[in-house]
Design a protein around this motif. Structure first.
Motif, PDB file in Angstrom:
ATOM      1  N   THR A  63       0.685  -1.181   0.166  1.00 34.76           N
ATOM      2  CA  THR A  63      -0.049   0.025   0.081  1.00 34.76           C
ATOM      3  C   THR A  63       0.950   1.099   0.088  1.00 34.76           C
ATOM      4  O   THR A  63       0.165   2.230   0.169  1.00 34.76           O
ATOM      5  CB  THR A  63      -1.159   0.002   1.342  1.00 34.76           C
ATOM      6  OG1 THR A  63      -0.211  -0.101   2.303  1.00 34.76           O
ATOM      7  CG2 THR A  63      -2.076  -1.208   1.108  1.00 34.76           C
ATOM      8  N   ILE A  64       2.157   1.226  -0.275  1.00 38.34           N
ATOM      9  CA  ILE A  64       2.904   2.261  -0.448  1.00 38.34           C
ATOM     10  C   ILE A  64       2.697   3.329  -1.298  1.00 38.34           C
ATOM     11  O   ILE A  64       2.650   4.486  -1.100  1.00 38.34           O
ATOM     12  CB  ILE A  64       4.343   1.904  -0.318  1.00 38.34           C
ATOM     13  CG1 ILE A  64       4.807   1.275   0.913  1.00 38.34           C
ATOM     14  CG2 ILE A  64       5.307   3.098  -0.683  1.00 38.34           C
ATOM     15  CD1 ILE A  64       6.152   0.921   0.880  1.00 38.34           C
ATOM     16  N   PRO A  65       2.063   2.969  -2.599  1.00 40.16           N
ATOM     17  CA  PRO A  65       1.506   3.953  -3.541  1.00 40.16           C
ATOM     18  C   PRO A  65       0.413   4.797  -3.015  1.00 40.16           C
ATOM     19  O   PRO A  65       0.352   5.940  -3.198  1.00 40.16           O
ATOM     20  CB  PRO A  65       1.154   2.920  -4.713  1.00 40.16           C
ATOM     21  CG  PRO A  65       2.020   2.008  -4.705  1.00 40.16           C
ATOM     22  CD  PRO A  65       2.095   1.547  -3.111  1.00 40.16           C
ATOM     23  N   PHE A  66      -0.330   4.066  -2.204  1.00 41.16           N
ATOM     24  CA  PHE A  66      -1.481   5.020  -1.664  1.00 41.16           C
ATOM     25  C   PHE A  66      -1.001   5.975  -0.632  1.00 41.16           C
ATOM     26  O   PHE A  66      -1.359   6.985  -0.561  1.00 41.16           O
ATOM     27  CB  PHE A  66      -2.605   3.829  -0.969  1.00 41.16           C
ATOM     28  CG  PHE A  66      -3.191   2.885  -1.852  1.00 41.16           C
ATOM     29  CD1 PHE A  66      -3.762   3.174  -2.999  1.00 41.16           C
ATOM     30  CD2 PHE A  66      -2.906   1.643  -1.248  1.00 41.16           C
ATOM     31  CE1 PHE A  66      -4.166   2.381  -3.847  1.00 41.16           C
ATOM     32  CE2 PHE A  66      -3.508   0.565  -2.084  1.00 41.16           C
ATOM     33  CZ  PHE A  66      -4.051   1.079  -3.316  1.00 41.16           C
ATOM     34  N   GLY A  67       0.201   5.597   0.056  1.00 41.76           N
ATOM     35  CA  GLY A  67       0.581   6.535   0.984  1.00 41.76           C
ATOM     36  C   GLY A  67       1.216   7.480   0.368  1.00 41.76           C
ATOM     37  O   GLY A  67       1.240   8.775   0.833  1.00 41.76           O
ATOM     38  N   ILE A  68       1.945   7.334  -0.735  1.00 44.84           N
ATOM     39  CA  ILE A  68       2.615   8.508  -1.411  1.00 44.84           C
ATOM     40  C   ILE A  68       1.456   9.356  -1.970  1.00 44.84           C
ATOM     41  O   ILE A  68       1.485  10.609  -2.103  1.00 44.84           O
ATOM     42  CB  ILE A  68       3.281   7.776  -2.595  1.00 44.84           C
ATOM     43  CG1 ILE A  68       4.590   7.233  -2.096  1.00 44.84           C
ATOM     44  CG2 ILE A  68       3.946   9.010  -3.589  1.00 44.84           C
ATOM     45  CD1 ILE A  68       5.287   6.419  -3.158  1.00 44.84           C
ATOM     46  N   ALA A  69       0.411   8.911  -2.551  1.00 43.98           N
ATOM     47  CA  ALA A  69      -0.652   9.649  -3.091  1.00 43.98           C
ATOM     48  C   ALA A  69      -1.360  10.303  -1.847  1.00 43.98           C
ATOM     49  O   ALA A  69      -1.783  11.769  -2.114  1.00 43.98           O
ATOM     50  CB  ALA A  69      -1.755   8.853  -3.700  1.00 43.98           C
ATOM     51  N   SER A  70      -1.395   9.903  -0.690  1.00 45.93           N
ATOM     52  CA  SER A  70      -1.906  10.700   0.461  1.00 45.93           C
ATOM     53  C   SER A  70      -0.894  11.718   0.952  1.00 45.93           C
ATOM     54  O   SER A  70      -1.425  12.790   1.154  1.00 45.93           O
ATOM     55  CB  SER A  70      -2.010   9.648   1.499  1.00 45.93           C
ATOM     56  OG  SER A  70      -2.703  10.054   2.505  1.00 45.93           O
TER      57      SER A  70
END
Length: 130
Positions: free
Chosen positions: A34-41
């Motif tokens: 879920t790191i891409p979600f964290g970056i988007a967040s």
């Protein structure tokens, strides 16, 4: 005018909404998948701190993975952030001076629901089109 609106926004709504995005980003960065979600967040937290003078456009290279990721994001964190923007927008629209900030909060709802495949760009208009 953008600077004045951004300062008022930061004081009344931007800081707390950015904290919400940062918390969602930290939670998403706990798991590797879920790191891409964290970056988007984190990217959205930056945008929420200073939204006037910038807008969100579709990223031309986004593909099917961003669509799948947006569905997962919507279920996990998107609803909560969108509800935060909705409640903040309603609270800001109570006063006449807060109406531009309330409108900005409402314009952030679609991007809080589906952040992947979007790009934040500068604009010369105070109320950039989404």
């Amino acid at each position: 005018m953008n600077t004045i609106l951004n300062i008022i926004w930061l004081v009344f709504a931007g800081f707390w909404m950015a904290v919400g995005y940062a918390v969602a980003g930290i939670v998403c960065c706990v798991l590797i998948i879920t790191i891409p979600f964290g970056i988007a967040s984190f990217r959205m937290a930056n945008y929420v701190l200073w939204p006037f003078g910038r807008t969100v456009v579709d990223h031309p290279g986004a593909g099917a993975w961003s669509t799948i990721g947006n569905i997962v994001w919507l279920v996990v964190a998107g609803w909560w952030l969108a509800i935060g923007h909705l409640l903040t927008g309603i609270a800001l629209c109570v006063t006449i001076i807060g109406i531009p900030m309330g409108i900005a909060s409402f314009k952030l709802i679609p991007i809080s629901l589906l952040p992947l495949g979007k790009e934040i760009v500068s604009t010369d208009r105070p109320f950039g089109r989404y």
